[in-house]
Design a protein around this motif. Structure first.
Motif, PDB file in Angstrom:
ATOM      1  N   THR A 112      28.659  44.029  81.834  1.00 33.85           N
ATOM      2  CA  THR A 112      27.995  44.029  83.144  1.00 33.85           C
ATOM      3  C   THR A 112      26.967  45.159  83.255  1.00 33.85           C
ATOM      4  O   THR A 112      26.515  45.480  84.353  1.00 33.85           O
ATOM      5  N   GLU A 113      26.610  45.734  82.125  1.00 32.38           N
ATOM      6  CA  GLU A 113      25.551  46.746  82.034  1.00 32.38           C
ATOM      7  C   GLU A 113      25.868  48.051  82.761  1.00 32.38           C
ATOM      8  O   GLU A 113      24.994  48.862  83.007  1.00 32.38           O
ATOM      9  N   GLN A 114      27.149  48.267  83.103  1.00 30.70           N
ATOM     10  CA  GLN A 114      27.493  49.542  83.750  1.00 30.70           C
ATOM     11  C   GLN A 114      27.336  50.693  82.765  1.00 30.70           C
ATOM     12  O   GLN A 114      26.987  51.813  83.143  1.00 30.70           O
TER      13      GLN A 114
ATOM     14  N   LYS B  45      14.735  47.134  77.909  1.00 27.22           N
ATOM     15  CA  LYS B  45      15.644  48.054  77.231  1.00 27.22           C
ATOM     16  C   LYS B  45      14.911  48.942  76.242  1.00 27.22           C
ATOM     17  O   LYS B  45      15.300  50.093  76.028  1.00 27.22           O
ATOM     18  N   VAL B  82      16.811  52.425  87.803  1.00 28.59           N
ATOM     19  CA  VAL B  82      16.891  51.086  87.220  1.00 28.59           C
ATOM     20  C   VAL B  82      17.822  50.202  88.039  1.00 28.59           C
ATOM     21  O   VAL B  82      18.940  50.607  88.371  1.00 28.59           O
ATOM     22  N   PHE B  84      19.729  46.896  87.431  1.00 30.93           N
ATOM     23  CA  PHE B  84      20.064  45.950  86.362  1.00 30.93           C
ATOM     24  C   PHE B  84      20.281  44.552  86.933  1.00 30.93           C
ATOM     25  O   PHE B  84      20.466  44.377  88.141  1.00 30.93           O
ATOM     26  N   GLN B  85      20.283  43.600  85.988  1.00 37.16           N
ATOM     27  CA  GLN B  85      20.316  42.185  86.379  1.00 37.16           C
ATOM     28  C   GLN B  85      21.469  41.867  87.337  1.00 37.16           C
ATOM     29  O   GLN B  85      21.280  41.223  88.345  1.00 37.16           O
ATOM     30  N   ALA B  88      25.021  46.089  88.182  1.00 33.16           N
ATOM     31  CA  ALA B  88      25.700  47.113  87.362  1.00 33.16           C
ATOM     32  C   ALA B  88      26.327  48.211  88.207  1.00 33.16           C
ATOM     33  O   ALA B  88      26.304  49.384  87.835  1.00 33.16           O
ATOM     34  N   LEU B  89      26.890  47.843  89.347  1.00 29.16           N
ATOM     35  CA  LEU B  89      27.591  48.846  90.167  1.00 29.16           C
ATOM     36  C   LEU B  89      28.911  49.177  89.487  1.00 29.16           C
ATOM     37  O   LEU B  89      29.519  48.314  88.855  1.00 29.16           O
ATOM     38  N   PHE B  90      29.362  50.432  89.650  1.00 33.86           N
ATOM     39  CA  PHE B  90      30.647  50.819  89.060  1.00 33.86           C
ATOM     40  C   PHE B  90      31.763  50.242  89.919  1.00 33.86           C
ATOM     41  O   PHE B  90      31.888  50.584  91.089  1.00 33.86           O
ATOM     42  N   ASP B 162      15.401  44.437  86.794  1.00 35.95           N
ATOM     43  CA  ASP B 162      15.554  43.275  85.922  1.00 35.95           C
ATOM     44  C   ASP B 162      16.048  42.099  86.750  1.00 35.95           C
ATOM     45  O   ASP B 162      17.180  42.100  87.220  1.00 35.95           O
TER      46      ASP B 162
END
Ligand SMILES: Nc1ncnc2c1ncn2[C@@H]1O[C@H](COP(=O)(O)OP(=O)(O)O)[C@@H](O)[C@H]1O
Ligand SMILES: [Mg+2]
Lengths: 243, 250
Positions: A112-114, B45, B82, B84-85, B88-90, B162
């Motif tokens: 998930t790109e984290q 990237k 950035v 992300f698609q 990309a949250l934690f 993205d």
């Protein structure tokens, strides 16, 4: 195979370079001690009590000769527990619980790109995510081994005395008879080594995930398999080395 | 200003980016468009040095991003945001903690100051009062907004998005696009947006770069894209029936 080991070693190197501030790690370390150690106490306790009980009952059933004194039963329970059950066996169980958890968590963060999100902020994601897990495993596994050793012997006591196989006095005499304190030390050393192997191998598997949910599942599976194999090989090597 | 020069990248002998160059200017929302699988995310990237291309360079206001180690790059990384698609949250952190994370890790700000900054960003993306929720409890559109808030919390000079509107309904998509454009204008950011959404192309493209099978085939803006371009781009733009009818009747 060799290239995988090579990448694993490079991964280990990355863990220890370019770390963040200690303050950041302290909080992550405490969180991971809870996630990895405290949350495993229950399963470790259950496994230890029952295995201790089973060893006691089985030993008695197989040692029926009248020339062997009955306290040998608890003597065997003690040595089995300290030498193998409380470290190796417990760690194989923990490889399943902790290993799959680590690989699943990191694998999901990867796909998930984290992890990319951490890297673009200039944070060494391997060290930020994995080092606290590694330290927590190395710190809590020996404590779990001590709990496991104690409860294993206690499980044998319960099973032995409640079923009338052995009297409490004989049991206590047996566990004190020719006790080698060094065995406790071996158990702790083994737990430290296995904690290192399980946490880093599982983290490596998760970190190496590419693709989607299916690959995360595969990463968890291979984390457990590979950690178990590594634990057993290390167990053999340590047995050669320490005894 | 961001310059990319002659970037080429292949995976297992398969060329994914072939000699791509371009310039993204300050205060502009530049788009990189193209069909799925043409290498847009890989280009991003490469620009972020998450993937190192075999050839080429990326310059941030003249600073070569591929020289030196991670320690040298920290200064430039602090100036980047950035989205992300997937956002990309934690997952293990609340919305507020997610946005505050870069401040915690990269600055020496006091707690009160950090809180104010996070509140400001939350309000800027229209999410006041949701700071206490977990990422799993909010909708896709809200995740993107939180992602944008986290990306701008450090006051970046460069913003990358993205596919900011993939998986969103058309109305929410347009709102997200407009938000990105407004923020770009307001804070004079150099913004690069990757998209395959024609609505965004027509509404926010100050500058557009078209990628096809790893090559840059065309460059222009939202006006010139409707005129005569290259066959691959025409196919991409006019696959929508309404647009092709509109064009026939012009
Ligand atoms: N890490 C990687 N390893 C191998 N192939 C990759 C990797 N990342 C991307 N690719 C391939 O590169 C191509 C372009 O991908 P991508 O840039 O994600 O496309 P998109 O334009 O839809 O964003 C795809 O065919 C993808 O399979
Ligand atoms: Mg993409």
């Amino acid at each position: 195979m060799l290239s995988v080991i090579g990448r694993y070693l490079i991964f280990l190197g990355k863990l220890f370079t370019r770390r963040e501030s200690l303050k950041v790690y302290w909080k992550r370390f405490i969180d991971e001690c809870i996630g990895i150690g405290v949350s495993s106490v229950f399963i470790v306790a259950i496994v230890a009590v029952f295995i201790g009980a089973v060893v006691c009952v089985q030993t008695r059933a197989n040692l029926v000769s009248p020339v062997i004194p009955v306290y040998v039963v608890s003597n065997i329970v003690r040595d089995m527990t300290l030498l193998e059950l409380s470290s190796t066996f417990m760690c194989v169980v923990l490889a399943g619980k902790v290993g799959s958890n680590i690989a699943g968590e990191l694998g999901t963060m990867k796909i998930t790109e984290q992890i990319d999100a951490l890297e673009v902020m200039g944070i060494n994601s391997a060290s930020y995510l994995v080092l606290p897990k590694l330290l927590a495993a190395v710190f809590t596994f020996p404590l779990l081994a001590i709990i496991s050793g104690f409860l294993g012997i206690f499980g044998g006591y319960l099973a032995g005395t409640l079923s009338g196989i052995i009297t409490p006095e004989d049991y206590i005499y047996g566990i004190r008879y020719s006790f080698i304190p060094f065995n406790v030390f071996i158990s702790i050393i083994k737990a430290i080594v296995f904690g290192f192997l399980i946490s880093t191998i599982s983290a490596f598997q998760g970190y190496d995930t590419r693709g989607g949910a299916l690959e995360v599942g595969q990463a968890s599976t291979s984390a457990v398999t590979n950690s178990c194999i590594a634990v057993l090989i290390a167990d053999y090597l340590l047995a050669e080395l320490l005894t | 200003m961001i310059e990319i020069k002659n970037i080429s990248k292949s995976f297992n002998d398969r060329m994914v980016l072939d000699n791509v160059s371009g310039v993204f200017k300050k205060g502009e929302t530049s788009l990189v468009i193209g069909a799925s699988g043409t290498g847009k995310s890989v280009l991003l990237k490469c620009m972020l040095d998450l993937v190192r291309p075999e050839a080429g360079t990326t310059l941030y206001d003249g600073r070569d991003f591929y020289v030196g180690d991670e320690e040298d790059k920290k200064d430039i990384r602090r100036e980047m945001g950035v989205l992300f698609q997937g956002g990309a949250l934690f997952d293990s952190k609340t919305v507020h903690e997610n946005i505050q994370f870069p401040l915690d890790m990269l600055t020496e700000m006091g707690e009160g100051e950090k809180k104010d900054r996070v509140e400001f960003c939350l309000q800027r993306v229209g999410l006041e009062g949701t700071g206490g929720r977990m990422p799993s409890e909010i909708s896709g559109g809200m995740k993107k907004r939180v992602g944008i808030a986290r990306a701008i919390v450090m006051n970046p000079k460069y913003l990358f998005c993205d596919e900011p509107n993939s998986g969103l309904d058309p109305l929410t998509s347009i709102k997200i696009d407009e938000l990105i454009k407004e923020i770009t204008d307001e804070f004079e950011i150099t913004t690069v947006v990757i998209t395959h959404d024609m609505n965004s192309v027509l509404s926010i493209g100050d500058k557009i770069m078209f990628l096809h099978k790893g090559k840059k085939l065309w460059e222009g803006n939202s006006q010139t894209i409707m005129g005569d371009t290259v066959p691959e781009l025409e196919e991409f733009v006019f696959c929508n029936k309404a647009l092709s009818l509109m064009r026939a009747g012009r």
